[in-house]
Design an enzyme around this catalytic site. Structure first.
Site, PDB file in Angstrom:
ATOM      1  N   LYS A  99     -30.452  -8.719  -7.496  1.00 36.85           N
ATOM      2  CA  LYS A  99     -29.270  -8.019  -7.364  1.00 36.85           C
ATOM      3  C   LYS A  99     -27.931  -8.861  -6.176  1.00 36.85           C
ATOM      4  CE  LYS A  99     -28.779  -5.815 -10.172  1.00 36.85           C
ATOM      5  NZ  LYS A  99     -28.884  -6.488 -11.434  1.00 36.85           N
ATOM      6  N   GLY A 101     -26.847 -11.905  -7.400  1.00 36.09           N
ATOM      7  CA  GLY A 101     -25.991 -12.695  -8.255  1.00 36.09           C
ATOM      8  C   GLY A 101     -26.992 -13.825  -8.811  1.00 36.09           C
ATOM      9  N   ARG A 182     -25.704 -10.629  -0.668  1.00 35.02           N
ATOM     10  CA  ARG A 182     -24.873  -9.925  -0.784  1.00 35.02           C
ATOM     11  C   ARG A 182     -24.926  -9.072   0.397  1.00 35.02           C
ATOM     12  NH1 ARG A 182     -24.551  -7.200  -6.641  1.00 35.02           N
ATOM     13  NH2 ARG A 182     -22.505  -6.386  -6.083  1.00 35.02           N
ATOM     14  N   GLY A 309     -22.870  -6.393 -13.457  1.00 31.73           N
ATOM     15  CA  GLY A 309     -21.794  -5.993 -13.137  1.00 31.73           C
ATOM     16  C   GLY A 309     -21.549  -4.527 -13.455  1.00 31.73           C
ATOM     17  N   HIS A 312     -21.191   1.067  -9.824  1.00 32.90           N
ATOM     18  CA  HIS A 312     -22.062   1.768  -9.047  1.00 32.90           C
ATOM     19  C   HIS A 312     -22.028   3.296  -8.912  1.00 32.90           C
ATOM     20  CE1 HIS A 312     -22.846  -2.274  -6.964  1.00 32.90           C
ATOM     21  NE2 HIS A 312     -23.360  -2.248  -7.893  1.00 32.90           N
TER      22      HIS A 312
END
Ligand code: A3P
Length: 345
Positions: A99, A101, A182, A309, A312
């Site tokens: 997650k 990317g 991230r 994408g 959330h």
């Protein structure tokens, strides 16, 4: 009457002319519009010396369409031999983080004419059953490429799986390792969102993120929860450092890759010792998707799948604060080890 026939003839000629110009434009696009935008420069050093039969980048670009067909399995043995195509072990691996990317990074690097991606996650080093099949099995999973291109694969589970560093080291101790990260709390929520979507698809119920991330007995962060553990980047990296020196890793800022991908990709090109070939032309912001998409040339564009994408769920701010406080010391250590500082809270 004569006037009507002449008008008809003129109309036909116009249609034929438009078709011819259209086809010409298409052909121009297929042989690689990137070459017109950037100077050609050779690939040097790190991936071995240039040899006599090396194909210049321009030729690689011309043959990309052909390679694409080969990768789809539309190649005869004769064609593979004729074009000197090979299935090569990866020279670089995106080892994680899930997650972070990883898909966007792989697809964007694949814009580079000297890079060929393994489309699927192979899960060779983290899956005992696959690993037992041996290195030739792994190599055969790789896409066809020209000898002087580099193959890159991504399997984000590698980063957190205990046995993987040693196994990769045994294959190639000088391999380049890419890690895209991230902000840890955002990543954990993204991880949760993916699992939640899977459960919903199967009509299963699932807990709220808050319930999983915080231990109800202690009211502290639940370090047994996998989405939390994966975000403790430094713990995982320390295991890798028992096998590889830090110089063999490159850390990609996954949050920046979303909003400003080019500078991040240029850093990776540098790390892989590739000539800078990915340009602003190759990336365009798609307002509908809310993300950057990829432009190979004037004909071929693509955005990532809708599973990248996701929106959330709302998470209680006190839980977010608690998680951020929890990750803080680990983040500091991560900055210290990697030499890359992020503005994570
Ligand atoms: P979210 O779904 O949380 O937004 P991975 O490929 O490792 O599973 O990572 C998925 C994440 O890639 C997505 O997380 C998304 O934010 C991010 N991403 C980065 N660049 C993207 C792009 N150009 N298109 C779609 N997603 C992108």
């Amino acid at each position: 009457m004569l006037f009507k026939q002449q008008a008809l003839l003129r109309q036909k000629l116009f249609v034929l002319g438009s078709l011819a110009i259209g086809s010409l434009l298409y052909l121009v696009a297929r042989v690689g519009s990137l070459d017109r935008l950037q100077p050609l420069c050779p690939i040097d050093g790190r991936f071995g010396p240039r040899s006599q039969d090396e194909i210049p980048l321009r030729a690689l670009q011309f043959k990309r369409g052909l390679l694409h067909e080969f990768r789809k399995g539309n190649a005869t043995k004769e064609q593979i031999r004729l074009h000197n195509l090979v299935q090569q072990l990866p020279k670089a691996i995106i080892i994680g983080v899930r997650k972070g990317g990883t898909r966007a990074l792989l697809e964007m690097l694949n814009l580079h004419p000297a890079v060929v991606k393994a489309s699927q996650e192979i899960h060779f080093f983290d899956n005992d059953e696959n690993y037992a099949k041996g290195i030739e099995w792994y190599r055969k999973k790789m896409p066809f490429s020209y000898p002087h291109q580099i193959t890159i694969e991504k399997s984000p589970a590698y980063f957190i799986t205990e046995e993987v560093p040693e196994r990769i080291y045994k294959m190639n101790s000088s391999i380049k390792l890419l890690i895209i990260v991230r902000e840890p709390t955002t990543r954990a929520i993204s991880d949760y969102t993916q699992v939640l979507e899977g459960k919903e698809r199967k009509n299963k119920t699932y807990y709220k993120f808050e319930k999983l991330a915080i231990d109800p007995n202690t009211c502290e962060v639940n370090t047994k929860y996998k989405a939390v553990r994966t975000s403790i980047y430094t713990k995982h990296l320390e295991r890798w450092l028992k096998y590889f020196p830090i110089e063999q890793f490159h850390i990609v800022d996954g949050d920046r890759l979303i909003i400003e991908p080019l500078p991040e990709l240029q850093l990776v090109e540098k790390f892989l010792n590739l000539p800078p070939r990915i340009s602003q032309y190759n990336l365009y912001f798609n307002a509908t998707r809310g993300f950057y998409c990829l432009r190979f040339n004037i004909v071929f564009n693509k955005c990532l799948a809708g599973s990248k994408g996701r929106i959330h769920p709302e998470v209680d701010t006190s839980v977010i604060t608690k998680l951020r406080k929890f990750f803080h010391p680990f983040n500091q250590k991560f900055y210290q080890i990697t030499g890359r500082t992020f503005n994570w809270p």
